[in-house]
Write a protein that holds these residues in place. Structure first.
Motif, PDB file in Angstrom:
ATOM      1  N   VAL A  42       0.856  -1.199   0.057  1.00  0.00           N
ATOM      2  CA  VAL A  42      -0.058   0.095  -0.108  1.00  0.00           C
ATOM      3  C   VAL A  42       0.695   1.214  -0.038  1.00  0.00           C
ATOM      4  CG1 VAL A  42      -1.881  -1.223   1.199  1.00  0.00           C
ATOM      5  CG2 VAL A  42      -0.279   0.266   2.586  1.00  0.00           C
ATOM      6  N   GLN A  43       0.209   2.290  -0.500  1.00  0.00           N
ATOM      7  CA  GLN A  43       1.047   3.512  -0.682  1.00  0.00           C
ATOM      8  C   GLN A  43       0.072   4.593  -0.047  1.00  0.00           C
ATOM      9  OE1 GLN A  43       2.409   4.879  -4.349  1.00  0.00           O
ATOM     10  NE2 GLN A  43       1.971   7.019  -3.693  1.00  0.00           N
ATOM     11  N   MET A  44       0.636   5.370   1.009  1.00  0.00           N
ATOM     12  CA  MET A  44      -0.016   6.503   1.620  1.00  0.00           C
ATOM     13  C   MET A  44       0.333   7.744   0.974  1.00  0.00           C
ATOM     14  SD  MET A  44       1.837   6.764   5.434  1.00  0.00           S
ATOM     15  CE  MET A  44       3.568   6.162   5.420  1.00  0.00           C
ATOM     16  N   ALA A  45      -0.620   8.668   1.274  1.00  0.00           N
ATOM     17  CA  ALA A  45      -0.569  10.201   0.634  1.00  0.00           C
ATOM     18  C   ALA A  45      -0.685  11.377   1.710  1.00  0.00           C
ATOM     19  CB  ALA A  45      -1.449  10.421  -0.279  1.00  0.00           C
ATOM     20  N   VAL A  46       0.168  12.231   1.791  1.00  0.00           N
ATOM     21  CA  VAL A  46       0.001  13.558   2.531  1.00  0.00           C
ATOM     22  C   VAL A  46      -0.424  14.471   1.880  1.00  0.00           C
ATOM     23  CG1 VAL A  46       1.308  14.990   4.143  1.00  0.00           C
ATOM     24  CG2 VAL A  46       1.958  12.736   4.022  1.00  0.00           C
ATOM     25  N   SER A  47      -1.456  15.244   2.257  1.00  0.00           N
ATOM     26  CA  SER A  47      -2.370  16.030   1.529  1.00  0.00           C
ATOM     27  C   SER A  47      -1.246  17.542   1.403  1.00  0.00           C
ATOM     28  CB  SER A  47      -3.356  16.676   2.414  1.00  0.00           C
ATOM     29  OG  SER A  47      -3.856  17.992   1.899  1.00  0.00           O
ATOM     30  N   SER A  49      -1.810  20.481   1.104  1.00  0.00           N
ATOM     31  CA  SER A  49      -2.213  22.143   1.737  1.00  0.00           C
ATOM     32  C   SER A  49      -2.639  22.004   3.101  1.00  0.00           C
ATOM     33  CB  SER A  49      -3.216  22.839   0.707  1.00  0.00           C
ATOM     34  OG  SER A  49      -4.338  21.782   0.565  1.00  0.00           O
ATOM     35  N   SER A  50      -2.553  20.687   3.695  1.00  0.00           N
ATOM     36  CA  SER A  50      -3.155  20.693   5.210  1.00  0.00           C
ATOM     37  C   SER A  50      -2.321  19.471   5.865  1.00  0.00           C
ATOM     38  CB  SER A  50      -4.818  20.484   5.148  1.00  0.00           C
ATOM     39  OG  SER A  50      -4.979  19.283   4.370  1.00  0.00           O
ATOM     40  N   ASN A  51      -2.707  19.381   7.155  1.00  0.00           N
ATOM     41  CA  ASN A  51      -1.749  18.252   7.805  1.00  0.00           C
ATOM     42  C   ASN A  51      -2.440  16.713   7.777  1.00  0.00           C
ATOM     43  OD1 ASN A  51       0.480  19.738   8.292  1.00  0.00           O
ATOM     44  ND2 ASN A  51      -0.084  20.531   9.892  1.00  0.00           N
ATOM     45  N   ILE A  52      -2.904  16.461   6.569  1.00  0.00           N
ATOM     46  CA  ILE A  52      -3.801  15.156   6.936  1.00  0.00           C
ATOM     47  C   ILE A  52      -2.985  14.003   5.993  1.00  0.00           C
ATOM     48  CG2 ILE A  52      -5.899  14.121   5.947  1.00  0.00           C
ATOM     49  CD1 ILE A  52      -7.187  16.996   6.011  1.00  0.00           C
ATOM     50  N   VAL A  53      -2.999  13.019   6.368  1.00  0.00           N
ATOM     51  CA  VAL A  53      -2.323  11.842   5.840  1.00  0.00           C
ATOM     52  C   VAL A  53      -3.394  10.850   5.489  1.00  0.00           C
ATOM     53  CG1 VAL A  53      -1.676  10.549   8.108  1.00  0.00           C
ATOM     54  CG2 VAL A  53      -0.645   9.898   6.040  1.00  0.00           C
ATOM     55  N   TYR A  54      -3.462  10.372   4.326  1.00  0.00           N
ATOM     56  CA  TYR A  54      -4.287   9.534   3.859  1.00  0.00           C
ATOM     57  C   TYR A  54      -3.859   8.073   3.869  1.00  0.00           C
ATOM     58  CZ  TYR A  54      -7.011  13.339   2.723  1.00  0.00           C
ATOM     59  OH  TYR A  54      -7.665  14.767   2.923  1.00  0.00           O
ATOM     60  N   ILE A  66      -2.120  14.645  10.822  1.00  0.00           N
ATOM     61  CA  ILE A  66      -0.777  14.094  11.307  1.00  0.00           C
ATOM     62  C   ILE A  66      -0.032  14.484  12.535  1.00  0.00           C
ATOM     63  CG2 ILE A  66       1.604  14.705  10.333  1.00  0.00           C
ATOM     64  CD1 ILE A  66       0.623  15.003   7.723  1.00  0.00           C
ATOM     65  N   THR A  67      -0.409  15.772  12.987  1.00  0.00           N
ATOM     66  CA  THR A  67       0.225  16.159  14.668  1.00  0.00           C
ATOM     67  C   THR A  67      -0.648  15.340  15.554  1.00  0.00           C
ATOM     68  OG1 THR A  67      -1.291  17.870  14.543  1.00  0.00           O
ATOM     69  CG2 THR A  67       0.989  18.301  13.726  1.00  0.00           C
ATOM     70  N   SER A  68      -1.991  15.113  15.417  1.00  0.00           N
ATOM     71  CA  SER A  68      -2.763  14.610  16.536  1.00  0.00           C
ATOM     72  C   SER A  68      -3.055  13.110  16.218  1.00  0.00           C
ATOM     73  CB  SER A  68      -4.066  15.264  16.962  1.00  0.00           C
ATOM     74  OG  SER A  68      -4.958  15.096  15.832  1.00  0.00           O
ATOM     75  N   GLY A  69      -2.930  12.599  15.302  1.00  0.00           N
ATOM     76  CA  GLY A  69      -3.619  11.131  15.057  1.00  0.00           C
ATOM     77  C   GLY A  69      -5.037  11.059  14.781  1.00  0.00           C
ATOM     78  N   ALA A  87      -2.038  12.310  -3.213  1.00  0.00           N
ATOM     79  CA  ALA A  87      -2.702  13.651  -3.327  1.00  0.00           C
ATOM     80  C   ALA A  87      -1.833  14.643  -4.296  1.00  0.00           C
ATOM     81  CB  ALA A  87      -2.420  14.211  -2.002  1.00  0.00           C
ATOM     82  N   HIS A  88      -2.824  15.223  -5.105  1.00  0.00           N
ATOM     83  CA  HIS A  88      -2.399  16.191  -6.085  1.00  0.00           C
ATOM     84  C   HIS A  88      -1.606  17.166  -5.509  1.00  0.00           C
ATOM     85  CE1 HIS A  88      -2.810  19.115  -9.507  1.00  0.00           C
ATOM     86  NE2 HIS A  88      -2.943  18.089 -10.175  1.00  0.00           N
ATOM     87  N   PRO A  89      -0.517  17.801  -6.304  1.00  0.00           N
ATOM     88  CA  PRO A  89       0.204  18.718  -5.517  1.00  0.00           C
ATOM     89  C   PRO A  89      -0.303  20.269  -5.522  1.00  0.00           C
ATOM     90  CG  PRO A  89       1.180  18.118  -7.693  1.00  0.00           C
ATOM     91  CD  PRO A  89       0.139  16.956  -7.284  1.00  0.00           C
ATOM     92  N   ARG A  90      -1.278  20.472  -6.351  1.00  0.00           N
ATOM     93  CA  ARG A  90      -1.946  21.842  -6.449  1.00  0.00           C
ATOM     94  C   ARG A  90      -3.322  21.727  -5.924  1.00  0.00           C
ATOM     95  NH1 ARG A  90       1.276  22.609 -11.617  1.00  0.00           N
ATOM     96  NH2 ARG A  90      -0.346  21.076 -12.482  1.00  0.00           N
ATOM     97  N   GLY A  91      -3.642  21.196  -4.645  1.00  0.00           N
ATOM     98  CA  GLY A  91      -4.944  21.303  -4.012  1.00  0.00           C
ATOM     99  C   GLY A  91      -5.544  19.785  -3.166  1.00  0.00           C
TER     100      GLY A  91
END
Length: 141
Positions: A42-47, A49-54, A66-69, A87-91
């Protein structure tokens, strides 16, 4: 900020300090897959423009701060194991691919995927919009 995240066969997501290489104490919970061997692929993604990991989890994608879990969203739409998300790099657009051979495009509603998102179902509906090959089965059939 810059983040270093790792995910392994133990179904745990870990946050590391990229300067000191020390593991940060953030509890993301676990991301068990329906198949134990599938977890290694599996491959995860990080947004961008925000601190969200998918992170893929079985047929879903889990969004965590990302910071609180804290788990802030669950994206459902794949019919089989999700293998990767990017995650798309521009949005805030997120792309995911699964063992079901589908590539889904996740576009957040105006409120976004994060905290305060009004209706998570709107994100699923947006991802499926225009896809005539979706699952149309019901429990009564």
């Amino acid at each position: 900020g810059r983040h270093l995240l790792s995910s392994g066969a133990d179904a745990k997501l870990r946050l590391w300090n990229p300067k000191t290489f020390e593991m940060q104490l953030v509890n993301f919970g676990s991301f068990h897959q329906s198949q134990t061997r599938a977890y290694r692929k599996v491959q995860m993604a990080v947004s961008w423009s925000s601190n969200i990991v998918y992170h893929p989890r079985s047929n879903d994608i889990i969004g965590c701060d990302i910071t609180s879990g804290e788990r802030i969203s669950t994206l459902s739409g794949h019919l089989d194991t999700v293998r990767c998300c990017v995650a798309h790099p521009r949005g805030e657009t997120l792309f995911s691919a699964g063992k079901d051979t589908h590539i889904l495009v996740w576009t957040p509603p105006a409120a976004g995927f994060g905290p305060g998102a009004e209706d998570e179902a709107a994100a699923v509906a947006a991802a499926r919009e225009g896809h005539a090959d979706g699952d149309a089965w019901s429990d009564s059939e």
